[in-house]
Design a protein around this motif. Structure first.
Motif, PDB file in Angstrom:
ATOM      1  N   ALA A 198       0.791  -1.848   0.668  1.00 51.91           N
ATOM      2  CA  ALA A 198       0.088  -0.100  -0.263  1.00 51.91           C
ATOM      3  C   ALA A 198       0.675   0.994   0.173  1.00 51.91           C
ATOM      4  O   ALA A 198       0.419   2.269  -1.226  1.00 51.91           O
ATOM      5  N   LEU A 199       1.824   1.634   0.789  1.00 50.87           N
ATOM      6  CA  LEU A 199       2.370   2.558   1.026  1.00 50.87           C
ATOM      7  C   LEU A 199       3.363   2.537  -0.203  1.00 50.87           C
ATOM      8  O   LEU A 199       3.803   3.833  -0.971  1.00 50.87           O
ATOM      9  N   ARG A 200       3.853   2.067  -0.543  1.00 55.43           N
ATOM     10  CA  ARG A 200       5.113   1.997  -2.018  1.00 55.43           C
ATOM     11  C   ARG A 200       3.851   2.369  -3.773  1.00 55.43           C
ATOM     12  O   ARG A 200       4.258   3.313  -4.085  1.00 55.43           O
ATOM     13  N   LEU A 201       2.518   1.785  -3.556  1.00 54.82           N
ATOM     14  CA  LEU A 201       1.575   1.932  -4.614  1.00 54.82           C
ATOM     15  C   LEU A 201       1.622   3.988  -4.175  1.00 54.82           C
ATOM     16  O   LEU A 201       1.123   4.544  -5.253  1.00 54.82           O
ATOM     17  N   GLY A 202       1.341   4.144  -2.688  1.00 51.95           N
ATOM     18  CA  GLY A 202       0.746   5.294  -2.595  1.00 51.95           C
ATOM     19  C   GLY A 202       1.716   5.782  -3.088  1.00 51.95           C
ATOM     20  O   GLY A 202       1.375   7.655  -2.813  1.00 51.95           O
ATOM     21  N   GLY A 203       2.929   6.169  -2.372  1.00 51.44           N
ATOM     22  CA  GLY A 203       4.427   6.704  -2.591  1.00 51.44           C
ATOM     23  C   GLY A 203       4.509   6.910  -4.290  1.00 51.44           C
ATOM     24  O   GLY A 203       5.082   8.002  -4.367  1.00 51.44           O
ATOM     25  N   TYR A 204       4.471   6.309  -4.824  1.00 52.00           N
ATOM     26  CA  TYR A 204       4.906   6.440  -6.576  1.00 52.00           C
ATOM     27  C   TYR A 204       3.959   6.873  -6.848  1.00 52.00           C
ATOM     28  O   TYR A 204       4.302   7.394  -7.952  1.00 52.00           O
ATOM     29  N   LEU A 205       2.220   6.905  -6.586  1.00 49.21           N
ATOM     30  CA  LEU A 205       1.032   8.065  -7.273  1.00 49.21           C
ATOM     31  C   LEU A 205       1.448   9.387  -6.586  1.00 49.21           C
ATOM     32  O   LEU A 205       0.847  10.154  -7.657  1.00 49.21           O
ATOM     33  N   ALA A 206       2.079   9.692  -5.531  1.00 51.85           N
ATOM     34  CA  ALA A 206       2.619  11.219  -4.754  1.00 51.85           C
ATOM     35  C   ALA A 206       3.634  11.993  -5.886  1.00 51.85           C
ATOM     36  O   ALA A 206       2.938  12.265  -6.660  1.00 51.85           O
ATOM     37  N   ARG A 207       4.738  10.799  -5.469  1.00 49.81           N
ATOM     38  CA  ARG A 207       5.513  11.204  -6.780  1.00 49.81           C
ATOM     39  C   ARG A 207       5.484  11.857  -8.235  1.00 49.81           C
ATOM     40  O   ARG A 207       5.603  13.081  -9.349  1.00 49.81           O
ATOM     41  N   ARG A 208       4.353  10.594  -8.879  1.00 50.72           N
ATOM     42  CA  ARG A 208       3.860  10.994 -10.573  1.00 50.72           C
ATOM     43  C   ARG A 208       2.735  12.008 -10.649  1.00 50.72           C
ATOM     44  O   ARG A 208       2.970  12.808 -11.641  1.00 50.72           O
ATOM     45  N   ASN A 209       1.669  12.145  -9.497  1.00 52.16           N
ATOM     46  CA  ASN A 209       0.796  12.634  -9.391  1.00 52.16           C
ATOM     47  C   ASN A 209       0.934  14.614  -8.900  1.00 52.16           C
ATOM     48  O   ASN A 209       0.507  14.976  -9.719  1.00 52.16           O
ATOM     49  N   LEU A 210       1.080  14.292  -7.988  1.00 51.54           N
ATOM     50  CA  LEU A 210       1.686  15.900  -6.857  1.00 51.54           C
ATOM     51  C   LEU A 210       2.525  16.939  -7.437  1.00 51.54           C
ATOM     52  O   LEU A 210       3.418  16.698  -8.644  1.00 51.54           O
ATOM     53  N   GLY A 211       1.030  17.908  -8.096  1.00 50.03           N
ATOM     54  CA  GLY A 211       2.102  19.497  -8.364  1.00 50.03           C
ATOM     55  C   GLY A 211       1.676  18.936 -10.009  1.00 50.03           C
ATOM     56  O   GLY A 211       2.495  19.588 -11.408  1.00 50.03           O
ATOM     57  N   LYS A 212       1.064  18.157 -10.531  1.00 49.96           N
ATOM     58  CA  LYS A 212       0.277  18.622 -11.648  1.00 49.96           C
ATOM     59  C   LYS A 212      -1.034  18.418 -11.837  1.00 49.96           C
ATOM     60  O   LYS A 212      -1.527  18.299 -12.922  1.00 49.96           O
TER      61      LYS A 212
END
Length: 278
Positions: A80-94
Motif C-alpha cells: 500500500a505505501l509503495r503504491l501511494g508513494g509512487y502515485l504521489a511522486r507521479r501526480n502531485l503538482g501536475k
C-alpha cells in the motif's frame, strides 16, 4: 482449519467502515480545497494500510495467529505505501487528472452529496469490500502453513511486477527522447499492464492468506472484484481507450504483439504477418 472469533470480526467490519468514512471525508475536504479530486488516487493504496493497521490493533487478544496477523499487516502496508508513494511522486503538482475533470462536468445538485455518491463513497465501498480478506485473516487462529507460503510467493511476484513495471515506466517517461513513444520494453514487452497484473496477484495472495479457516473461502469475491476493477471497470479499459485515441496505429501494433494482461513473450513480427493472420 482454524477458528474465527466471528463476533469480534463483525465488530471489526463495522469499525473499519467507520474509519474509512472519516478518512475519506478528510481526503475529500483536502481535494475540494486543492480543486484536485485525483488526489484520491494517491490514497487508494494507503487506505488499505489504514484498514490493515486498524484490524491488527482490534484483533489483539482475540486468538488470531500472531504470525498470520504480522504477515498480513506487513505485506499489506508494504504494498500500500509503495503504491501511494509512487502515485504521489507521479501526480502531485501536475494538476487534476483529465478523467476527473471530464467526470465533474456532469455534477448536479448538492456538490458534496454528488462527490460522496459518485467518487468518494464508491471508492470507500470498494476499498472496504476488497479488504475483507485482510480483515478476516487477523482473526484466524491457525498458524502459517503451505497455503500461506504459496500466497507469499504469489504476493512477491505481484509486488515485483507492479513495482518494477512502475519503475521502468517512470524511467522511460523521464527520457525526453521517448516523448510520444509507447513503452514496450522490459516487463512492458511481456504484458501491456505489468502494474495491473501485479496488483491482481497481490490480492490473490491476500485471499490465500485468509484461508486459515473455511470462512476465508467466502472472501474469494475480493480478488475477483479487484481484477474486475483493474481490467473492466477502469484501469486497463480506460488506459487503452486513451492510448488508442492518442497513439492510433502505433498502439494497435503494440497491442498485436503484446499480451493484454497475463505475461507472455512478445509475438514476433513474422508471426503477425503469417498467411493465417493476414
Amino acid at each position: 482449519m482454524g477458528s474465527v472469533d466471528l463476533a469480534r470480526f463483525g465488530l471489526n467490519l463495522v469499525m473499519t467502515a467507520g474509519v474509512l468514512a472519516v478518512v475519506l471525508g478528510l481526503v475529500m475536504s483536502i481535494s475540494v480545497k486543492r480543486s484536485d479530486h485525483s488526489f484520491i488516487d494517491i490514497f487508494w493504496g494507503p487506505g488499505f494500510a489504514v484498514v490493515a493497521v486498524c484490524s491488527y490493533l482490534m484483533s489483539i487478544g482475540t486468538g488470531g495467529s500472531q504470525a498470520r496477523r504480522l504477515l498480513v499487516l506487513i505485506t499489506t502496508c508494504v504494498w500500500a505505501l509503495r503504491l501511494g508513494g509512487y502515485l504521489a511522486r507521479r501526480n502531485l503538482g501536475k494538476g487534476e487528472d483529465k478523467r476527473y475533470t471530464a467526470f465533474l462536468r456532469h455534477q448536479t445538485g448538492n456538490r458534496y452529496f454528488w462527490l460522496i455518491r459518485n467518487i468518494y463513497g464508491k471508492q470507500g465501498v470498494l476499498m472496504w469490500c476488497i479488504s475483507v480478506p485482510v480483515q478476516l485473516a487477523m482473526y484466524e487462529s491457525r498458524g502459517l502453513g503451505a497455503i500461506e507460503g504459496i500466497g507469499f510467493v504469489v504476493w512477491l511476484i505481484g509486488f515485483l511486477f507492479e513495482s518494477v513495471g512502475d519503475w521502468q515506466l517512470s524511467g522511460f517517461k523521464a527520457d525526453p527522447a521517448n516523448k510520444g513513444r509507447i513503452m514496450d520494453r522490459g516487463l512492458w514487452a511481456w504484458t501491456r499492464h505489468p502494474n495491473y497484473f501485479g496488483d491482481a496477484c497481490v490480492w490473490c495472495a491476500f485471499w490465500l492468506f485468509a484461508l486459515g479457516s473455511w470462512w476465508g473461502l467466502l472472501t474469494v469475491f475480493s480478488p475477483v472484484l479487484m481484477a474486475y476493477c483493474l481490467v473492466s471497470l477502469g484501469g486497463k479499459k480506460l488506459t487503452e481507450k486513451g492510448m488508442r485515441r492518442s497513439r492510433g496505429a502505433a498502439f494497435e501494433a503494440y497491442a498485436a504483439r503484446t499480451s493484454g494482461f497475463f505475461p507472455r513473450p512478445p509475438r514476433r513480427v513474422d508471426d503477425l504477418t503469417s498467411p493465417s493472420q493476414r
